[in-house]
Design an enzyme around this catalytic site. Structure first.
Site, PDB file in Angstrom:
ATOM      1  N   LEU A 154     -24.181 108.298  13.026  1.00 51.84           N
ATOM      2  CA  LEU A 154     -24.238 109.046  11.463  1.00 51.84           C
ATOM      3  C   LEU A 154     -25.791 107.859  11.178  1.00 51.84           C
ATOM      4  CD1 LEU A 154     -20.613 108.785  10.766  1.00 51.84           C
ATOM      5  CD2 LEU A 154     -22.262 110.859  10.788  1.00 51.84           C
ATOM      6  N   GLY A 155     -26.199 106.973  11.227  1.00 51.04           N
ATOM      7  CA  GLY A 155     -27.570 106.121  10.699  1.00 51.04           C
ATOM      8  C   GLY A 155     -27.015 104.912  10.956  1.00 51.04           C
ATOM      9  N   GLY A 192     -26.513 101.667   9.689  1.00 50.85           N
ATOM     10  CA  GLY A 192     -26.578 100.324   8.380  1.00 50.85           C
ATOM     11  C   GLY A 192     -27.112  99.442   8.256  1.00 50.85           C
ATOM     12  N   LYS A 221     -18.915 101.204  13.629  1.00 49.81           N
ATOM     13  CA  LYS A 221     -19.950 100.430  13.292  1.00 49.81           C
ATOM     14  C   LYS A 221     -20.038  99.550  14.425  1.00 49.81           C
ATOM     15  CE  LYS A 221     -21.879  99.185  10.050  1.00 49.81           C
ATOM     16  NZ  LYS A 221     -22.737  98.672   8.352  1.00 49.81           N
ATOM     17  N   ASP A 248     -26.228  93.403  -1.443  1.00 52.34           N
ATOM     18  CA  ASP A 248     -27.192  94.418  -0.816  1.00 52.34           C
ATOM     19  C   ASP A 248     -26.955  95.568  -0.766  1.00 52.34           C
ATOM     20  OD1 ASP A 248     -29.340  95.414   0.807  1.00 52.34           O
ATOM     21  OD2 ASP A 248     -28.027  94.944   2.727  1.00 52.34           O
TER      22      ASP A 248
END
Ligand SMILES: *[C@@H]1O[C@H](CO)[C@@H](O)[C@H](O)[C@H]1NC(C)=O
Ligand SMILES: *[C@@H]1O[C@H](CO)[C@@H](O)[C@H](O)[C@H]1NC(C)=O
Ligand SMILES: *[C@@H]1O[C@H](CO)[C@@H](O)[C@H](O)[C@H]1NC(C)=O
Ligand SMILES: *[C@@H]1O[C@H](CO)[C@@H](O)[C@H](O)[C@H]1NC(C)=O
Ligand SMILES: *[C@@H]1O[C@H](CO)[C@@H](O)[C@H](O)[C@H]1NC(C)=O
Ligand SMILES: *[C@@H]1O[C@H](CO)[C@@H](O)[C@H](O)[C@H]1NC(C)=O
Ligand SMILES: *[C@@H]1O[C@H](CO)[C@@H](O)[C@H](O)[C@H]1NC(C)=O
Ligand SMILES: *[C@@H]1O[C@H](CO)[C@@H](O)[C@H](O)[C@H]1NC(C)=O
Ligand SMILES: CC(=O)N[C@H]1CO[C@H](CO)[C@@H](O)[C@@H]1O
Length: 808
Positions: free
Chosen positions: A501-502, A504, A523, A619
């Site tokens: 998905l990405g 991170g 994750k 962040d």
């Protein structure tokens, strides 16, 4: 001379005096020379020429006398000033008030000279004194210069001609008959604001209960009263606020303003006619429950037909019946955390429509009161809980400033003990046979519950004691905690990590399906394989944080060197895709953007202000804001920075986050939650402008959005910057401008000036709040812009870039 005759003559004298003098204007004076003496028995006081005011002794509550200034002409004296108010103002009958030959004004007891008490203590010897017709008692030096006057030392009353100067306060009396200092104050602040607070509180908004709303009007504003009852704030050249309109009848009438025992300040008038009486002309509020602290702790105020009444929380009684101020205390004992008294059980009693000072130590969102009730029952630290707007907040005692407000939907739940019913019949053979075991025995149900509680406590202790080697079972079946997955399960769920998905922060994210078919996001954390212990501790703490604007952690895997986190799936991905997008179908309209800003603010506020454990995200950027199917924004990756922190060098501990979003104080290493507020400001700007703050694809002079923002704002052209995507951005220009101002507010160089996220929410929600008026509404856009750090010379980004590119 008979008493009657005396009184008659007196009033005659008095009427004559009045007919020749208009009070407060041509002020006449008496002359009190050195060596004059007063005693409570014979020479009670020194009168002003008109005999309306007097300085001297007045009886106090049948147990002695006070010294002060009072209206002498009424049978019931009205006291305007009291001497030595804060250290036992009451003196006995055998005392003399002496203006000594060496120029001191003292109270002298029969014999002991050492016990002299100063009534006034000017820096120079007194030459003579005077009781003026306006109620001012004045002392002069030998040059006839005023060296002390009662008007400069107000207690609870202002008279016409007197002023409350910047920095001065009035204090209410303890009671109608006790003139010592009470529990309320009225302060003329040096910021120009006239504010009421309870005593012993800081001069801050949460304690204020009246304000003239004239803050930031300069440091020379005073409260003034004129002889027609006109009460106003004045700075030496202009009237800043009319508190009363004045213009009341002047003839044969006197006025005074007093901060009353009940915390309300009122303007009174009284005709000097013999049958005159005091009339309230104006009061600071009609609601007797307004003054904070009227009811003491654990009590709350109810306004009934013009009068305020105090009640105690359920299960509480007045500490002193008849004296509300002392507050209420529990009429049962409670066990502390860790002990368990089998004889008591608890229930939650409900109090509706009462607002309190909010000192939540924990809060969470929930739909039902029942959940809130249970959460407090289950938490030994929780004494009460408030449920309002689907939010439950846990409280500790004491509860303060409670008052009924029918319009407020708050539900207070108060923990009270209920004696456990004694089981009839057989006694427990193990303990004995005397049959008095009621308190020890409980019903079977409560024994069961207790056992369960013991079990859980024991489990927790046991868990804590266990060391690393058996850590694999850690957290396994703790209810309310994230689920533990095996690595195998997650490989299956993500189909061997095939759909990324990405990327991170801290690792890659993959799409997966839980056993029930719902989508999940998995994750994989990179490079923290060996720090199992802190990983689990972090999972435990972040896993227990639930908020609609925070991405929910649903599970984890800690197996061998694998460290994975399982999150709820967010169908619409991260915010950056949406706001940087140039495509029509990916662009968000103004309404959605506004909502997203509010969502982020709420999520951050929750992280910052949940007292149990403040979490600074460190962040905040669009990549870490995810959108669900309804475009609700949720913050991801909170708590992770802490996790990573454990295994990195000192430099990186204080330097984290992403260039472009970093607050300037990263360089000075004062890291507070305000760094998130700064990053939030950048994100808001990006949302409004539809571009990245630092965009390398743009020509040199347009690379930094922040610099552009400053430039354009100074030119008054900042609307040029807003995203051209959508019509409703242009048509809602006022709102968009407002949002830019909020961004500027958050971007101030000095982190102390940035608002808390809580304040941001209030502004976004249009809440009226005096502190916001000071911090935000009074500030114009340009002055905020001037406080934004300069990009370029002082830009921290390049510097940090080098620091950050190393370890990451
Ligand atoms: C009051 O009396 C003192 C002397 O006792 C004198 O010096 C002073 O001038 C008098 N003041 C007035 C206003 O008469
Ligand atoms: C009362 O005061 C007046 C004036 O100060 C003085 O002349 C008189 O002696 C005093 N009387 C007593 C009893 O102290
Ligand atoms: C401050 O205010 C007082 C009374 O309102 C006035 O007399 C004085 O001139 C003012 N001072 C300045 C510096 O304006
Ligand atoms: C008093 O207030 C007025 C209006 O706000 C302002 O113009 C003036 O400068 C102030 N005067 C002083 C002495 O602060
Ligand atoms: C106060 O009242 C007077 C007269 O009623 C009015 O002229 C003036 O503008 C008022 N000032 C303020 C600050 O409201
Ligand atoms: C405590 O007060 C409640 C009323 O608020 C009363 O019902 C209860 O009996 C009291 N308990 C004790 C132990 O006094
Ligand atoms: C923005 O403008 C549109 C019309 O262009 C209007 O319908 C809408 O209510 C405005 N406000 C928001 C928050 O979108
Ligand atoms: C956003 O989420 C909804 C619900 O899952 C989906 O129908 C829509 O296609 C998504 N939009 C995009 C652009 O992915
Ligand atoms: C204290 C600790 O766990 N330190 C580890 C941090 O990470 C490096 C590898 O990135 C390990 O070598 C350290 O042992």
């Amino acid at each position: 001379m008979s008493k009657k005759m005396g009184a008659f003559l007196l009033s005659l004298l008095f009427l004559c005096a009045l007919s020749t003098s208009a009070i407060g204007q041509q002020v006449r004076s008496s002359n009190i020379s050195l060596g004059s003496t007063l005693t409570p028995n014979t020479n009670l006081s020194w009168f002003s020429p008109s005999r309306i005011f007097a300085f001297g002794f007045f009886p106090q509550n049948n147990n002695g006398y006070c010294v002060g200034v009072f209206c002498a002409s009424f049978s019931l004296r009205t006291v305007a000033w009291t001497a030595n108010r804060d250290n036992n103002p009451v003196v006995s009958e055998d005392v003399n008030l002496v203006l000594t030959n060496d120029g001191r004004l003292i109270l002298r007891h029969g014999q002991g000279q050492n016990r002299d008490i100063y009534v006034a203590n000017p820096s120079e010897p007194i030459a003579w004194g005077s009781m003026l017709d306006n109620g001012n008692f004045v002392l002069y030096n030998s040059d006839s210069r005023i060296i002390w006057q009662s008007f400069d030392h107000p207690t609870n009353t202002l008279l016409p001609g007197q002023r409350l100067s910047p920095g001065q306060e009035l204090f209410s009396s303890a009671s109608k008959t006790d003139r010592s200092r009470g529990i309320f104050r009225l302060k003329m602040q040096t910021d120009g604001n006239l504010v009421q607070y309870p005593v012993n509180t800081p001069d801050t908004i949460p304690y204020a209960y009246y304000s003239s709303a004239t803050y930031s009007t300069g440091n020379n504003v005073s409260l003034n009263l004129e002889n027609d009852g006109y009460l106003f704030l004045y700075n030496g050249s202009s009237v800043l606020r009319n508190i009363t309109s004045g213009g009341y009848p002047v003839a044969r009438t006197i006025y005074l303003m007093r901060l009353d025992v009940d915390g309300i300040f009122r303007l009174y008038s009284r005709s000097l006619d013999r049958d005159g009486h005091w009339t309230t002309r104006w009061s600071s509020t009609d609601d007797g429950c307004t003054p904070k602290g009227l009811c003491g702790i654990n009590g709350f105020c109810i306004q009934m037909d013009q009068t305020a009444d105090c009640k105690c929380l359920p299960g509480f009684d007045f500490v002193h019946s008849g004296n509300w101020r002392a507050g209420c205390s529990r009429n049962f004992t409670v066990e502390g955390c860790g002990e368990k008294d089998l004889s008591v059980d608890y229930e939650m009693k409900r109090v509706d429509n009462v607002v309190w000072e909010d000192n939540s130590f924990a809060m969470f969102d929930t739909v039902t009161v029942e959940k809130c009730r249970q959460a407090c029952l289950d938490d030994c630290n929780c004494d009460a809980a408030f449920f309002k707007d689907r939010q439950c907040s846990k409280q500790r005692l004491p509860l303060r400033y409670g008052r009924r407000l029918v319009s407020d939907s708050n539900i207070a739940l108060v923990k009270v003990s209920t004696p456990v019913p004694v089981t009839a019949g057989r006694s427990d053979p193990v303990i004995g046979n005397n049959g008095h075991l009621g308190p020890i025995l409980g019903s079977t149900a409560s024994i069961f519950c207790t056992a369960l509680v013991f079990g859980i406590i024991a489990f927790v202790h046991w868990r804590k004691k266990r060391s690393e080697e058996i850590e694999e079972d850690y957290l396994d079946h703790v209810p309310g905690m994230p689920t533990r997955f095996s690595y195998e399960e997650l490989v299956i769920a993500t189909n061997n990590f095939d759909k990324k998905l990405g990327e991170g922060g801290f690792g890659s994210v993959f799409e997966g399906h839980a056993k029930d078919g719902t989508k999940i996001a998995v994750k994989c954390l990179d490079g923290i394989g060996h720090i199992k212990k802190s990983f689990l501790a972090e999972v435990e703490s972040t896993g227990s944080i639930h908020h609609v604007n925070l991405v929910r952690l649903i599970g984890f895997c800690a197996e061998k060197s694998h460290r994975l986190l399982v999150y709820e799936y967010m169908p619409n991905g991260s915010l950056d895709k949406w706001i940087y997008s140039r495509s029509q179908e990916m662009s968000l309209n103004w309404r959605s953007r506004r909502k997203i800003v509010l969502d982020i603010a709420r999520g951050l506020a929750y992280l910052h202000e949940d007292c149990r454990q403040k979490i600074i995200h460190l962040d905040i950027k669009p990549q870490n804001i995810l959108l669900d199917e309804n475009y609700n924004a949720k913050i991801a990756d909170f708590g992770l920075s802490k996790l990573i922190d454990r295994n990195q060098s000192q430099v990186v501990t204080t330097m984290k986050g992403t260039p472009g979003y970093l607050a300037p104080e990263w360089l000075s290493a004062v890291i507070t939650e305000k760094v998130d507020v700064y990053s939030f400001g950048i994100v808001v700007l990006e949302i409004v402008c539809g571009r990245k703050n630092f965009d390398q694809s743009k020509p040199e002079d347009e690379r930094h959005l922040l610099s552009l923002f400053k430039e354009k704002s100074v030119e008054g052209q900042c609307l040029d910057l807003i995203d051209k995507c959508c019509e409703d951005m242009q048509s809602n220009a006022t709102e968009v401008m407002e949002m830019m101002k909020i961004a500027a507010w958050c971007l101030q160089n000095d982190y102390a000036n940035r608002p808390s996220m809580f304040m941001v929410i209030k502004v976004l929600g249009g809440v009226k709040d005096a502190q916001i008026d000071i911090d935000y509404n009074m500030m114009n856009f340009r002055s905020l812009i001037a406080k934004i750090p300069q990009v370029g010379s002082q830009d921290v980004t390049p510097l940090l870039h080098s620091v950050l590119s190393g370890p990451r």
